[in-house]
Structures are given as structure tokens and as C-alpha cells.
Design an enzyme around this catalytic site. Sequence first.
Site, PDB file in Angstrom:
ATOM      1  N   SER A 194       0.817  -1.224   0.000  1.00 34.54           N
ATOM      2  CA  SER A 194       0.000   0.000   0.000  1.00 34.54           C
ATOM      3  C   SER A 194       0.842   1.263   0.000  1.00 34.54           C
ATOM      4  CB  SER A 194      -0.954   0.019   1.205  1.00 34.54           C
ATOM      5  OG  SER A 194      -1.769  -1.138   1.214  1.00 34.54           O
ATOM      6  N   ARG A 195       2.094   1.141  -0.443  1.00 30.95           N
ATOM      7  CA  ARG A 195       3.026   2.280  -0.464  1.00 30.95           C
ATOM      8  C   ARG A 195       3.292   2.841   0.923  1.00 30.95           C
ATOM      9  NH1 ARG A 195       3.834   0.052  -4.528  1.00 30.95           N
ATOM     10  NH2 ARG A 195       4.016   0.945  -6.619  1.00 30.95           N
ATOM     11  N   LEU A 196       2.990   2.069   1.963  1.00 28.00           N
ATOM     12  CA  LEU A 196       3.285   2.490   3.334  1.00 28.00           C
ATOM     13  C   LEU A 196       4.653   1.934   3.722  1.00 28.00           C
ATOM     14  CD1 LEU A 196      -0.228   2.045   4.988  1.00 28.00           C
ATOM     15  CD2 LEU A 196       0.857   4.138   4.137  1.00 28.00           C
TER      16      LEU A 196
END
Length: 216
Positions: A194-196
Site C-alpha cells: 500500500s506504499r506504506l
Amino acid sequence: MTDQQLADLRQTYSRQTLTEADVQMEAVVQFRAWLEEAIAARVEEPSAMTLATVNEAGQPAARVVLLKGLPQDEGFLFFTNYESRKGQELATSPLAALTFFWPALERQVRVEGRVEKAPETVSTEYFQSRPRSSQIGAWASPQSQPIRTREELEEREQEVAARFAGQEQLPRPDNWGGYLLRPQRIEFWQGRPSRLHDRLVYERHPGGWKISRLAP
């Protein structure tokens, strides 16, 4: 490829995590651990790093060079022609940045710091350890300067080879040698879903390194 197809290129990162409990207290020691993992994983060109410099007008320039040492875990060692564009820019502004990217491990490392020339003994020892053809190339190439043709460069190479024929060790050119980047800031980036992404940054303070987490 259309712009939309390009925009749709993406990959989910989920191989590993990076927490404060995972890392060493010394930034370069932690980098060495990651580099050794990259080498063990047989990633392509694990020592390749993007070196960014800036000229007098503030114009940045970046290129890929190879890391050649981590002497005493104090900094990042690389070699080049001192009269090249990067050499001229480092003479004007001795601040630079490095980026390592190991996509197979979903990792990157960003380094910022001050650059100084390596001791002449270090530069000479490394220069004379290189393949003879690379030593000849360093003498032959006026790095970053315009040349008319490829043939001109090859003629220079032949002239240097003839000049040093029969000589076991070539002397190091005065305009060629090493630089040591002494880091003030090193960021370790681990891809996450999640691009986290996990981002831990080390910043040098008088008492040592301070570690902080950054939002992705």
C-alpha cells in the site's frame, strides 16, 4: 507505450519489514549489513550508487558510480578523474548525495554528506590494483571533455599503451583518485504494501547517530 500504460506500471512490495529493533546503532555498520545481504542475494551491481553533485549555479547532476570501500565504517569511498564534471563540482561544492537501489530486495539507501579527497596512498594503491586496461583508460580519457570521434579516444589509448609498454605498474595520474563521502544523514527504505514503506533515517549528532522514523 502510452502515458497511461506508463502510469499503470507498479509493483507491490511485501518481502520484508524494517523496524527500529532490526537495525544497528551505527549508520555505516547498518549499511554494511544491508550491502552484504545484497551481495549474498546476488543482486546485479550491488555496489552501484547514484552520485549527485551540484555546480556553482545550483544545477544538480547525477550519475552512477561504484562504491569501492567503507574505510573504518567512516564513509563511502569511490574513485574518478578529478577533472571530470563531478570532480569539478565537488571542488566547488564538497557536498553530495548517494542513492543505492536494490529492487530484488525492495530496498534503497539514501546518503548525504561532505566529500573529501582520499589520501594519495589510498588512491595509488587502488589505481594499481585495477586491470591494466582500466589503468590505461584512465590515462587516455580526458573524462567529461568533448572529443571529436571514438577513433580519437582509441588512438589515445594506443599511445598510452605504447608509452607504458613493458612497465609492470603504471603510475597513477595526478588528476585521478579517490573521494570519501563522510555521511551526515543516511536513510534506509524498505518497500511495504500500500506504499506504506518503512523509512528509518540516521542523523549524525555530536553524541552519535539519532534514529527516526519517517512517514512514507
